[in-house]
Write an enzyme that holds these catalytic residues in place. Sequence first.
Site, PDB file in Angstrom:
ATOM      1  N   HIS A 117      36.322  13.421  19.995  1.00 49.89           N
ATOM      2  CA  HIS A 117      36.265  12.176  19.240  1.00 49.89           C
ATOM      3  C   HIS A 117      34.969  11.422  19.531  1.00 49.89           C
ATOM      4  O   HIS A 117      34.369  10.830  18.649  1.00 49.89           O
ATOM      5  CB  HIS A 117      37.474  11.313  19.598  1.00 49.89           C
ATOM      6  CG  HIS A 117      37.650  10.133  18.710  1.00 49.89           C
ATOM      7  ND1 HIS A 117      38.388  10.184  17.551  1.00 49.89           N
ATOM      8  CD2 HIS A 117      37.171   8.876  18.799  1.00 49.89           C
ATOM      9  CE1 HIS A 117      38.364   9.010  16.974  1.00 49.89           C
ATOM     10  NE2 HIS A 117      37.634   8.193  17.705  1.00 49.89           N
ATOM     11  N   HIS A 150      42.049   8.125  11.404  1.00 48.47           N
ATOM     12  CA  HIS A 150      43.042   7.668  12.380  1.00 48.47           C
ATOM     13  C   HIS A 150      44.299   8.506  12.195  1.00 48.47           C
ATOM     14  O   HIS A 150      45.393   7.982  12.004  1.00 48.47           O
ATOM     15  CB  HIS A 150      43.325   6.169  12.230  1.00 48.47           C
ATOM     16  CG  HIS A 150      43.016   5.410  13.476  1.00 48.47           C
ATOM     17  ND1 HIS A 150      43.676   4.290  13.872  1.00 48.47           N
ATOM     18  CD2 HIS A 150      42.090   5.639  14.431  1.00 48.47           C
ATOM     19  CE1 HIS A 150      43.167   3.852  15.014  1.00 48.47           C
ATOM     20  NE2 HIS A 150      42.203   4.640  15.362  1.00 48.47           N
TER      21      HIS A 150
END
Lengths: 217, 787
Positions: free
Chosen positions: B49, B95
């Site tokens: 990430h 997300h």
Amino acid sequence: MTIGVVVFPGSNCDRDVRWATEGCLGVPTRFLWHEERDLSGLDAVIIPGGFSYGDYLRCGAIASFAPILQEVAAFVERGGRVLGICNGFQVLTEMGLLPGALTRNEKLHFVCEDTPLQVSPGHCQWLKGYGDGETIHLPIAHGEGRYQVDPGQLQQLEDSGCVAFRYQANPNGSVGAVAGLTNPAGTVLGLMPHPERACDPATGGIDGRRLLASLLG
Amino acid sequence: MVATPPFSLAEALRKEGLSRADYDEIVRRLGREPNRAELGMFGVMWSEHCCYRNSRPLLGQFPTTGPRILVGPGENAGVVDLGEGQRLAFKIESHNHPSAVEPFQGAATGVGGILRDIFTMGARPIALLNALRFGPLEEGRNAGLMEGVVAGIAHYGNCVGVPTVGGEVAFDPSYSGNPLVNAMALGLMETEDIVRSGASGVGNPVVYVGSTTGRDGMGGASFASAELTEASLDDRPAVQVGDPFLEKGLIEACLEAFQSGDVVAAQDMGAAGLTCSCSEMAAKGGVGVELDLDLVPAREQGMTAYEFLLSESQERMLFVVAKGREEALMARFRRWGLQAAVVGRVLAENVVRVLQHGEVAAEVPANALANDTPINQHSLISEPPAEIQAHWRWSEDQLPPASREGIGSRSWNQVLLALLDDPTIASKRWVYRQYDQQVQANTVVPPGGADAAVVRLRPQQGSEAMAAATRGVAAVVDCPNRWVALDPERGAMAAVAEAARNLSCVGAEPLAVTDNLNFPSPDSDTGYWQLAMACRGISEACSALDTPVTGGNVSLYNETRLPDGRMQPIHPTPVVGMVGLVHDLAQVTGLAWKQPGAAIWLLGVPLEACSGPGSMALDDRLTLAGSSYLECIHGLLTGRPPQVDLALEKAVQAFLRQAISAGLVACAHDLADGGLAVALAEACMASGLGASVEVPAGATRLDRLLFAEGGARILVGVAPEQAEAWQQALDQAGGAGPAIPAQRLGQVQASAELVISQADQVLVQLPISELQKSYEQAIPRRMATGV
């Protein structure tokens, strides 16, 4: 001739109202920070849409204690014109300037779309630009716009000509399909639809223009 | 001396998602063993990430520069020059994992995070879009996820006062339990200088603003970089809780602060919270940062250094402020009811030093955390996986014969209605009706009105806020995931081509791309091959169409461990977000027919095209392979998706934009899922006007004529008074450059009915009201029973 627009933390239609009044209609417009108390030189006050103070507790509940609104209440006593749009309508009911309350939409979802409304100008001088019973289209954009009041009071509001706007296809379950109300003097108007979003032909209809243009009399 | 309470190394490495090799590298970089808090800092900073440890070698091939590109990859958001002194910041972010376990807050904080990336640059957010994927709505769990995700996006975006103007939603069983939530934001720069994130000025105070720090969102970045299991529901504390009201104040206060000139550098606290913001700011600035945790506004008592450093509490930012200006700056934030505190200072030495209770709780060289982060080496298989090659052998002649009456037991009317009832094709009104599409008073084309959203470029602040504005920005998100699953390179190229085509359909000039690579695990051969081929496809298409990539997001390990232990990977989904410039809003073109009598034209590969002159082989730029028709009607997800002809795309799109700016085009709509028949139906439904269309008679299968996909195709309406000028423009284009394939198909009708015929025999004849019924009810009907 100047219009004041109240700004709470969480207001988000304050600039849109100014674009409509000043940008589209040429009326000088001034922002009123929630901690201010100075309403001098104003001919009308608009409480705009948004989520004042985050709408914690109940929509409009915290805002109704803001310093600026104590002055707005006094302004109304002196006969000043006050328009509450969306969250502003919720604030006006919390302040007791208009009866009833606005609760979560019947189907719980936030709804944003153009909707047809029937106008009944009644006592409200600044709605005289609309014919009695005329149909106009304004956008709505709210999650808590279901108008609630007890049946006796609703009858009273109907009888005294205070129901200024009524939904033609009730989108949120409001009693009596009430979309907007005035006080008996016709100096305070609250409505869930957004007239400021219907003033600019580049972004939609212009049925809101007459309402905002005549706010100054 | 750094404090080192004892801990179990094996357990800590597992929790941080670090390997033993990573640990050895950490020890090498530090010259000693890390303590627990330091290990946590490396864990988040070295996750996919934060540092793209799997995808970085592939991302390097993207074209990232161009005359309009002011800021490319590496900062919080990309920035493009719109001319006339206006600059646009934009970015997309996923997300996915948080939304899988807590759809409402997961999606809401996704919106909050992408908005912070925009206003951290000094830009006011002016629009939001989102790309969503769910499993079939017939399963209650998927319907529940969609209900929560859409409500979460609506909650945050509506409250913060940024309109959600567009997006796309698609459904496939591979997303059951692992939905995708990608949010894209656009912002108009309000400051003279773009605000950067590199710290500078030794001795300058480091100021923390926004919300308080709590234990919520602990280790979210590591969580987001692992696959989902049933046990993931226990990770709910790793999902943050958003407060759009605080974010609204943060936007206003930050933009005021940036204009004051007191802010030297800014970084939002997203993934990896304080750790990431401190180390990124220090590493980028080539300096150090000292952070005293005792000064950080805390939501709860007794938090350890580890918890402070890894918290992903929302609505927080870190600034480096010009020395002596910190009090004035903090007053601006307090006026908006926000926290503000001096929490540290800039150091000359390149180190992140964390103090707590008067001791050094962590001390790590900033470069060791943020620079030269490890790369996971994968090898690329030399040819496509066997199951993909098997799919590519499918051909259209394996389908049952198609007659003028229909196919199998179904009439063409029934087939078209079934396609309109496919939730991926159907109206998304149920979704976008919940979003405030209009706030800020600049939305020219809302969802459903055209192939791309269009927002007027009128600033919200300053003298120009009250001036008339005639330019706009158009934006889209696109990804044909079915095609990517069958051919990741072609599918990814098609995503870029379709995004540019959609922008061209409203008359906008495509400028630049932000991409969100949602993929399964790269640890399998197929997984890495998909990722590598998709990156290649994006690179090729972005180069050909002159739309550089300015940044984006990578989300890997999107797969679910089924109760029987097998992994279910998602369709690889490289979502392309693209922005375009509208030079004159008065010319913006919608998808709805404008007037009866207008001619209906088809640009792009002709309906009956063959592979070459005199050839009987099918033109592979147009196919039923991998189409909606094949999946919905025949239950097959197979075949090789269409070849993407980038030269043709470029020529057709440029021609269309020119014709739009010359006022020749009444409406334009690209052919996507469901091909010609669905595109015609959509233009009818949007306008209430009918259409009568004749398809060529010949050897081509009828279902191919009606429902094939691909071919850079666009449906165009031309008013009778422009017919001559339109024909001239086509002739001239052919004379000056590559010919623009165009065929006239029919005419817009006043009667509210869609009629498609071949050689005077009717194939499809349906009243618009019947089309509407399928198209509008598809999602509400399923949501009413699903949830």
